[in-house]
Design an enzyme around this catalytic site. Sequence first.
Site, PDB file in Angstrom:
ATOM      1  N   ASN A   9     -10.688  -2.520  -6.308  1.00 10.74           N
ATOM      2  CA  ASN A   9      -9.820  -1.619  -7.079  1.00 10.74           C
ATOM      3  C   ASN A   9     -10.404  -1.211  -8.435  1.00 10.74           C
ATOM      4  O   ASN A   9      -9.935  -0.248  -9.048  1.00 10.74           O
ATOM      5  CB  ASN A   9      -8.419  -2.227  -7.291  1.00 10.74           C
ATOM      6  CG  ASN A   9      -7.556  -2.201  -6.047  1.00 10.74           C
ATOM      7  OD1 ASN A   9      -6.690  -3.048  -5.860  1.00 10.74           O
ATOM      8  ND2 ASN A   9      -7.774  -1.234  -5.160  1.00 10.74           N
ATOM      9  N   ASP A  42       0.838  -1.199   0.000  1.00  7.83           N
ATOM     10  CA  ASP A  42       0.000   0.000   0.000  1.00  7.83           C
ATOM     11  C   ASP A  42       0.876   1.253   0.000  1.00  7.83           C
ATOM     12  O   ASP A  42       1.961   1.247   0.576  1.00  7.83           O
ATOM     13  CB  ASP A  42      -0.895  -0.028   1.251  1.00  7.83           C
ATOM     14  CG  ASP A  42      -2.106   0.867   1.102  1.00  7.83           C
ATOM     15  OD1 ASP A  42      -2.274   1.492   0.036  1.00  7.83           O
ATOM     16  OD2 ASP A  42      -2.881   0.960   2.066  1.00  7.83           O
TER      17      ASP A  42
HETATM   18  C1  FPP Z   1      -1.667   0.335  -3.371  1.00 11.29           C
HETATM   19  O1  FPP Z   1      -1.213   1.635  -3.587  1.00 11.29           O
HETATM   20  C2  FPP Z   1      -1.322  -0.594  -4.383  1.00 11.29           C
HETATM   21  C3  FPP Z   1      -2.164  -1.154  -5.309  1.00 11.29           C
HETATM   22  C4  FPP Z   1      -3.543  -0.801  -5.567  1.00 11.29           C
HETATM   23  C5  FPP Z   1      -1.761  -2.192  -6.164  1.00 11.29           C
HETATM   24  C6  FPP Z   1      -0.411  -2.736  -5.957  1.00 11.29           C
HETATM   25  C7  FPP Z   1       0.238  -2.676  -7.241  1.00 11.29           C
HETATM   26  C8  FPP Z   1       1.551  -2.662  -7.435  1.00 11.29           C
HETATM   27  C9  FPP Z   1       2.593  -2.797  -6.394  1.00 11.29           C
HETATM   28  C10 FPP Z   1       2.050  -2.493  -8.785  1.00 11.29           C
HETATM   29  C11 FPP Z   1       1.737  -3.632  -9.649  1.00 11.29           C
HETATM   30  C12 FPP Z   1       2.283  -4.860  -9.132  1.00 11.29           C
HETATM   31  C13 FPP Z   1       2.773  -5.796  -9.867  1.00 11.29           C
HETATM   32  C14 FPP Z   1       3.311  -6.982  -9.200  1.00 11.29           C
HETATM   33  C15 FPP Z   1       2.815  -5.700 -11.324  1.00 11.29           C
HETATM   34  P1  FPP Z   1      -2.303   2.763  -3.641  1.00 11.29           P
HETATM   35  O2  FPP Z   1      -2.504   3.129  -5.065  1.00 11.29           O
HETATM   36  O3  FPP Z   1      -3.526   2.304  -2.914  1.00 11.29           O
HETATM   37  O4  FPP Z   1      -1.589   3.903  -2.850  1.00 11.29           O
HETATM   38  P2  FPP Z   1      -2.288   5.053  -2.012  1.00 11.29           P
HETATM   39  O5  FPP Z   1      -3.042   4.391  -0.902  1.00 11.29           O
HETATM   40  O6  FPP Z   1      -1.142   5.861  -1.539  1.00 11.29           O
HETATM   41  O7  FPP Z   1      -3.191   5.804  -2.949  1.00 11.29           O
END
Ligand code: FPP
Length: 229
Positions: free
Chosen positions: A65, A16
């Site tokens: 998501n 996250d």
């Molecule tokens: C949370 O950050 C992360 C995600 C929604 C998805 C995780 C995705 C990745 C690490 C990249 C893709 C992964 C692979 C393995 C290809 P957020 O967007 O919720 O962050 P925030 O809470 O700061 O907005």
Amino acid sequence: MSKNKNILKHLAIIMDGNGRWAKERGLIRTKGHEKGAEVTREITRYCAKHPTIETVTFYAFSTENWKRPKYEVNFLMKLLDSWLRNELETYHKFGARFETVGNIEGFSPKLQETIAYIKKETAHHTNVTQILALNYGSREEIAKAASRLANRNEPITEESLGNELNTPYSDIDMMVRTSGEIRLSNFLLWQLSYSELFFTKTLWPDFTAKELEEMIEQYVNRERRFGGV
Ligand code: FPP
């Protein structure tokens, strides 16, 4: 007599904070996901070398998501596809097997093909199994498993339901969530029942194998009683 240390076999991670990492740098959110994917690779490398870790499960895309802006969802899908294709060499190098949990039927046929291809090509690796939770929601997983048992007129018990889940892997020993949020967000609720939970303020793109190692050090020394005394 020395105390028994906990053995870590299955680690689960909620990655996250990608969006906030990008925002702090004046970048678009998708840059955070790109950097986040590199960290996923580094942590997988660490797990492949670790003497006891057999499985690492990453929450990469939840059923919730889809509510994100369309451009971000599209970006995540494309990133996943290109990342997996480029990653094949890395899986071979690490001796890592690739698996998924979640409804990948919700993804484009091309992405589903890529996923199936990488699974097939890495099926023989034994250093670590990397599971990406993709279009995954724990309540849905549990409800569907119960429904399948009911449709077959089979008794619903802890054992039968546990075995019917889409994740019939070992229970999770340790769960890490980055970015300071202290919640489970519908991630592996059944499998996390007796896990040791770790939360860090570090945003996922800044997370390192060193920080994980420090957490594991704490994990091995924590007292796990599983409801006993
Ligand atoms: C949370 O950050 C992360 C995600 C929604 C998805 C995780 C995705 C990745 C690490 C990249 C893709 C992964 C692979 C393995 C290809 P957020 O967007 O919720 O962050 P925030 O809470 O700061 O907005």
